[in-house]
Motif scaffolding. Structure first.
Motif, PDB file in Angstrom:
ATOM      1  N   GLU A  84       0.560  -1.253  -0.252  1.00 56.24           N
ATOM      2  CA  GLU A  84       0.092  -0.145  -0.060  1.00 56.24           C
ATOM      3  C   GLU A  84       1.070   1.220  -0.039  1.00 56.24           C
ATOM      4  OE1 GLU A  84      -1.227   3.347   1.190  1.00 56.24           O
ATOM      5  OE2 GLU A  84      -1.451   2.464   2.706  1.00 56.24           O
ATOM      6  N   PHE A  85       1.074   2.073  -0.984  1.00 51.13           N
ATOM      7  CA  PHE A  85       2.060   2.867  -1.264  1.00 51.13           C
ATOM      8  C   PHE A  85       1.465   3.991  -0.651  1.00 51.13           C
ATOM      9  CE2 PHE A  85       3.876  -0.111  -4.704  1.00 51.13           C
ATOM     10  CZ  PHE A  85       4.757  -0.158  -4.470  1.00 51.13           C
ATOM     11  N   THR A  86       0.850   4.868  -0.354  1.00 52.79           N
ATOM     12  CA  THR A  86       0.316   5.708  -0.064  1.00 52.79           C
ATOM     13  C   THR A  86       1.272   5.532   1.044  1.00 52.79           C
ATOM     14  OG1 THR A  86      -1.452   5.598  -1.144  1.00 52.79           O
ATOM     15  CG2 THR A  86      -1.830   7.351   0.253  1.00 52.79           C
ATOM     16  N   GLY A  87       1.069   4.469   2.259  1.00 53.67           N
ATOM     17  CA  GLY A  87       1.458   4.487   3.576  1.00 53.67           C
ATOM     18  C   GLY A  87       2.799   4.819   3.603  1.00 53.67           C
ATOM     19  N   ILE A  88       3.217   3.902   2.884  1.00 54.13           N
ATOM     20  CA  ILE A  88       4.831   3.911   2.993  1.00 54.13           C
ATOM     21  C   ILE A  88       5.660   5.213   2.178  1.00 54.13           C
ATOM     22  CG2 ILE A  88       6.912   3.504   1.162  1.00 54.13           C
ATOM     23  CD1 ILE A  88       5.598   1.019   2.633  1.00 54.13           C
ATOM     24  N   ALA A  89       4.072   6.739   1.694  1.00 54.02           N
ATOM     25  CA  ALA A  89       4.962   7.786   1.109  1.00 54.02           C
ATOM     26  C   ALA A  89       4.673   7.967   2.469  1.00 54.02           C
ATOM     27  CB  ALA A  89       4.515   7.966   0.029  1.00 54.02           C
ATOM     28  N   GLU A  90       3.651   8.384   3.003  1.00 54.22           N
ATOM     29  CA  GLU A  90       3.846   8.837   3.959  1.00 54.22           C
ATOM     30  C   GLU A  90       4.661   8.299   5.417  1.00 54.22           C
ATOM     31  OE1 GLU A  90      -0.718   9.462   4.185  1.00 54.22           O
ATOM     32  OE2 GLU A  90      -0.204   8.075   5.203  1.00 54.22           O
ATOM     33  N   ALA A  91       4.848   7.107   5.277  1.00 53.29           N
ATOM     34  CA  ALA A  91       6.097   6.665   6.230  1.00 53.29           C
ATOM     35  C   ALA A  91       7.433   7.174   6.465  1.00 53.29           C
ATOM     36  CB  ALA A  91       6.109   5.053   6.221  1.00 53.29           C
ATOM     37  N   GLY A  92       8.071   7.530   5.432  1.00 52.18           N
ATOM     38  CA  GLY A  92       9.408   8.038   4.689  1.00 52.18           C
ATOM     39  C   GLY A  92       9.703   9.766   5.206  1.00 52.18           C
ATOM     40  N   THR A  93       8.527  10.113   4.676  1.00 57.83           N
ATOM     41  CA  THR A  93       8.110  11.841   4.381  1.00 57.83           C
ATOM     42  C   THR A  93       8.237  11.989   5.853  1.00 57.83           C
ATOM     43  OG1 THR A  93       5.710  12.102   4.194  1.00 57.83           O
ATOM     44  CG2 THR A  93       7.646  12.235   1.721  1.00 57.83           C
ATOM     45  N   GLU A  94       7.471  11.093   6.596  1.00 58.72           N
ATOM     46  CA  GLU A  94       7.207  11.068   8.529  1.00 58.72           C
ATOM     47  C   GLU A  94       8.443  11.731   8.906  1.00 58.72           C
ATOM     48  OE1 GLU A  94       4.874   9.130  10.073  1.00 58.72           O
ATOM     49  OE2 GLU A  94       3.100   9.639   9.168  1.00 58.72           O
ATOM     50  N   THR A  95       9.530  11.194   8.451  1.00 59.55           N
ATOM     51  CA  THR A  95      11.283  10.840   8.995  1.00 59.55           C
ATOM     52  C   THR A  95      11.508  12.481   8.497  1.00 59.55           C
ATOM     53  OG1 THR A  95      12.265  10.260   7.261  1.00 59.55           O
ATOM     54  CG2 THR A  95      11.496   8.678   8.716  1.00 59.55           C
ATOM     55  N   GLY A  96      10.717  13.370   7.774  1.00 57.04           N
ATOM     56  CA  GLY A  96      11.396  14.477   7.011  1.00 57.04           C
ATOM     57  C   GLY A  96      12.382  14.071   5.826  1.00 57.04           C
ATOM     58  N   ALA A  97      12.251  13.313   4.789  1.00 54.14           N
ATOM     59  CA  ALA A  97      13.030  13.029   3.727  1.00 54.14           C
ATOM     60  C   ALA A  97      12.132  12.794   2.638  1.00 54.14           C
ATOM     61  CB  ALA A  97      12.872  10.866   3.384  1.00 54.14           C
ATOM     62  N   ASP A  98      12.457  13.792   1.124  1.00 47.86           N
ATOM     63  CA  ASP A  98      11.848  14.289   0.667  1.00 47.86           C
ATOM     64  C   ASP A  98      10.713  12.862  -0.990  1.00 47.86           C
ATOM     65  OD1 ASP A  98      12.254  17.008   0.978  1.00 47.86           O
ATOM     66  OD2 ASP A  98      14.284  16.685  -0.447  1.00 47.86           O
ATOM     67  N   LEU A  99       9.969  13.265  -0.749  1.00 50.37           N
ATOM     68  CA  LEU A  99       9.402  12.098  -2.181  1.00 50.37           C
ATOM     69  C   LEU A  99       9.933  12.694  -3.046  1.00 50.37           C
ATOM     70  CD1 LEU A  99       8.125   9.624  -2.657  1.00 50.37           C
ATOM     71  CD2 LEU A  99       5.893  11.234  -3.132  1.00 50.37           C
ATOM     72  N   LEU A 100      10.639  11.511  -3.774  1.00 56.81           N
ATOM     73  CA  LEU A 100      11.508  11.831  -4.822  1.00 56.81           C
ATOM     74  C   LEU A 100      11.032  11.534  -6.556  1.00 56.81           C
ATOM     75  CD1 LEU A 100      14.444  12.718  -5.985  1.00 56.81           C
ATOM     76  CD2 LEU A 100      15.009  10.408  -5.949  1.00 56.81           C
ATOM     77  N   GLY A 101       9.813  10.698  -6.043  1.00 60.16           N
ATOM     78  CA  GLY A 101       9.071  10.303  -6.916  1.00 60.16           C
ATOM     79  C   GLY A 101       8.200   8.769  -7.213  1.00 60.16           C
ATOM     80  N   PHE A 102       7.452   8.355  -7.767  1.00 57.43           N
ATOM     81  CA  PHE A 102       6.464   7.501  -7.393  1.00 57.43           C
ATOM     82  C   PHE A 102       6.073   7.177  -8.789  1.00 57.43           C
ATOM     83  CE2 PHE A 102       1.954   5.350  -6.691  1.00 57.43           C
ATOM     84  CZ  PHE A 102       2.861   4.121  -6.150  1.00 57.43           C
ATOM     85  N   ALA A 103       6.769   6.369  -9.518  1.00 60.90           N
ATOM     86  CA  ALA A 103       6.171   5.841 -11.213  1.00 60.90           C
ATOM     87  C   ALA A 103       5.807   3.850 -11.612  1.00 60.90           C
ATOM     88  CB  ALA A 103       6.478   5.883 -11.744  1.00 60.90           C
ATOM     89  N   SER A 104       5.038   3.415 -12.239  1.00 57.85           N
ATOM     90  CA  SER A 104       5.059   2.568 -12.969  1.00 57.85           C
ATOM     91  C   SER A 104       6.310   2.055 -13.348  1.00 57.85           C
ATOM     92  CB  SER A 104       4.730   2.170 -13.857  1.00 57.85           C
ATOM     93  OG  SER A 104       4.954   3.417 -15.067  1.00 57.85           O
ATOM     94  N   GLN A 105       6.579   0.811 -12.881  1.00 62.42           N
ATOM     95  CA  GLN A 105       8.166   0.488 -13.608  1.00 62.42           C
ATOM     96  C   GLN A 105       8.362   0.440 -15.109  1.00 62.42           C
ATOM     97  OE1 GLN A 105      10.308  -3.573 -12.431  1.00 62.42           O
ATOM     98  NE2 GLN A 105       9.167  -4.080 -14.298  1.00 62.42           N
ATOM     99  N   ALA A 106       6.893   0.571 -15.473  1.00 63.28           N
ATOM    100  CA  ALA A 106       7.664   0.347 -17.259  1.00 63.28           C
ATOM    101  C   ALA A 106       8.070   2.016 -16.900  1.00 63.28           C
ATOM    102  CB  ALA A 106       6.296   0.256 -17.862  1.00 63.28           C
ATOM    103  N   ARG A 107       7.034   3.538 -17.352  1.00 59.84           N
ATOM    104  CA  ARG A 107       7.716   4.495 -16.626  1.00 59.84           C
ATOM    105  C   ARG A 107       8.849   4.673 -16.436  1.00 59.84           C
ATOM    106  NH1 ARG A 107       7.250   7.702 -20.813  1.00 59.84           N
ATOM    107  NH2 ARG A 107       4.981   6.797 -20.948  1.00 59.84           N
ATOM    108  N   PHE A 108       9.719   4.272 -15.419  1.00 60.72           N
ATOM    109  CA  PHE A 108      10.513   4.522 -14.653  1.00 60.72           C
ATOM    110  C   PHE A 108      11.907   4.126 -15.691  1.00 60.72           C
ATOM    111  CE2 PHE A 108      14.460   3.345 -11.865  1.00 60.72           C
ATOM    112  CZ  PHE A 108      14.694   4.045 -11.129  1.00 60.72           C
ATOM    113  N   LEU A 109      12.130   3.068 -16.102  1.00 61.69           N
ATOM    114  CA  LEU A 109      12.596   1.900 -16.759  1.00 61.69           C
ATOM    115  C   LEU A 109      12.930   2.539 -18.240  1.00 61.69           C
ATOM    116  CD1 LEU A 109      12.007  -2.029 -16.132  1.00 61.69           C
ATOM    117  CD2 LEU A 109      14.051   0.065 -15.153  1.00 61.69           C
ATOM    118  N   MET A 110      11.843   3.363 -18.618  1.00 60.08           N
ATOM    119  CA  MET A 110      11.602   4.121 -19.898  1.00 60.08           C
ATOM    120  C   MET A 110      12.462   5.152 -20.283  1.00 60.08           C
ATOM    121  SD  MET A 110       8.380   2.864 -22.532  1.00 60.08           S
ATOM    122  CE  MET A 110       6.864   3.125 -20.794  1.00 60.08           C
ATOM    123  N   ASN A 111      12.100   6.095 -18.728  1.00 59.54           N
ATOM    124  CA  ASN A 111      12.558   7.131 -18.549  1.00 59.54           C
ATOM    125  C   ASN A 111      14.158   6.713 -18.452  1.00 59.54           C
ATOM    126  OD1 ASN A 111      10.297   8.529 -18.963  1.00 59.54           O
ATOM    127  ND2 ASN A 111      10.036   8.842 -16.497  1.00 59.54           N
TER     128      ASN A 111
END
Length: 400
Positions: free
Chosen positions: A310-337
């Protein structure tokens, strides 16, 4: 129900069955010690990680491409070396943009991703330092060492295995299919009341048993998300998971990361999609000899147990520590980019024996019907201005 779903699966050999029987007895003893009922996340933890007996703690083959080699599932690094070659590009950019040199991988599997990244970073001219691996399985550590020494012999000296996490780390962290292998609680809403699903020993076998549970923070969040995702549609029963272990792990990693980036690649959905009506029977799955089923009590210690992220919870857990959310994408888009098609173009199409398998593997990595859409890449950072080229288009952070 379970018998109909699993009666066609291969039967393990005598030695494997003995290991499974030993783990079954261990878990049965834990159930008795706990008063006759064990929360499912504790059962899942023992089934996967009990030292010497659990799926990742024992000697099962796990990773491979076919059932006849004794493996249970295939991961992207096993599917194609082009996955590591492509991933090396955003990893290299993250190292450069953060001014760091070291790498850390969680759950390194057979070591193919590590070997591929080492070689690809070297080919890119990246002056990196140590490559640390965190893996609970002693058996997998041996396989990783053998793989790296075979596939990246000149760079093997850079690799170290950690028994404990450092309090601080500067560099790039990689976790491919790590979050899905973390224990989950099973919770079920029956006519508006929540219950936690646990495991009991009944008639000489494991069985599920539900017990009423109070609304803690995770269940209240799920309750709200279910109603929002389904426009207040009512359910006679809704079974799902809570992911406390994965959330805690994400917080630990992002707290440890003082400068650099952390990439997590796994299958799953943002919260609103995760709690859609079509997933009212949970995402818990089992993998045995490249066949998927839903009986977590089959051959304990010999099959993989997994749940979608459940990626929304993962995003919240990471940013709660003060880290920046660098990005979130499908594997296909990430690899093509990141340039996977350019990497494929470097192969000679006239060499049919090499090119066609590589092209087929890339198709599986990118196809919506295969891994391209179900798998996502989420990344956190500290000290990186802006984002990375791999998230330049198709970033779905707004869906979290």
């Amino acid at each position: 129900m379970f018998a109909r779903q699993t009666d066609s699966l291969p039967v393990p050999g005598a030695e494997a069955l003995a290991q499974s029987d030993a783990l079954t007895e261990l878990i049965r003893e834990r159930i008795v010690a706990a008063g006759g009922w064990l929360p499912f996340d504790r059962y899942m933890e023992l089934a996967l990680y009990a030292p010497g007996l659990g799926y990742y703690g024992g000697g099962a083959m796990k990773f491979g491409r076919r059932a006849d080699d004794g493996s249970d599932f295939v991961t992207a690094p096993e599917l194609s070396p082009l996955f590591a070659t492509t991933l090396a590009r955003p990893v290299a950019q993250a190292l450069r943009d953060s001014g760091t040199r070291n790498l850390m991988e969680f759950g390194a599997g057979t070591g193919k991703l590590a070997a591929g990244l080492l070689n690809a970073l070297h080919a890119l001219g990246e002056d990196f330092g140590t490559y640390s691996i965190v893996d609970l399985s002693g058996e997998l550590r041996l396989r990783q060492r053998e793989t790296i020494e075979k596939l990246a012999p000149s760079l093997a000296h850079k690799v170290e295995w950690l028994n404990a996490l450092p309090t601080a780390f500067e560099g790039v962290v990689i976790g491919n299919e790590v979050l899905d292998a973390m224990p989950v609680r099973l919770v079920v809403r029956k006519l508006g009341a929540w219950h936690e699903r646990g495991v009991v020993w009944l008639n000489d076998r494991f069985a599920f048993d539900d017990r009423p549970v109070s609304l803690d923070a995770q269940i209240e969040l799920i309750d709200t998300a279910i109603d929002e995702a389904n426009d207040e549609e009512s359910f006679a029963e809704y079974l799902t998971e809570t992911h406390e272990t994965a959330l805690g792990f994400t917080k630990t990693v992002c707290t440890m990361l003082t400068r650099g980036a952390a990439f997590f690649i796994d299958y799953g959905f943002p919260r609103r999609e995760f709690y859609h009506a079509q997933r009212a029977t949970s995402t818990l799955m089992c993998h045995y000899r490249h066949r998927a089923h839903v009986n977590p009590f089959l051959y304990p210690g010999l099959q993989d147990l997994t749940a979608h992220v459940e990626f929304t919870g993962i995003a919240e857990a990471g940013t709660e520590t003060g880290a920046d959310l660098l990005g979130f994408a499908s594997q296909a888009r990430f690899l093509m980019n990141a340039g996977i098609t350019d990497v494929l173009d470097e192969l000679d199409p006239a060499d049919v024996k090499q090119f066609l398998p590589a092209a087929n593997a890339v198709q599986k990595l990118l196809s919506e019907a295969e891994m391209g859409e179900l798998f996502k890449v989420i990344a956190f950072s500290r000290g990186i201005p802006g984002t990375l080229d791999a998230f330049s288009t198709g970033d779905r952070s707004h869906t979290l």
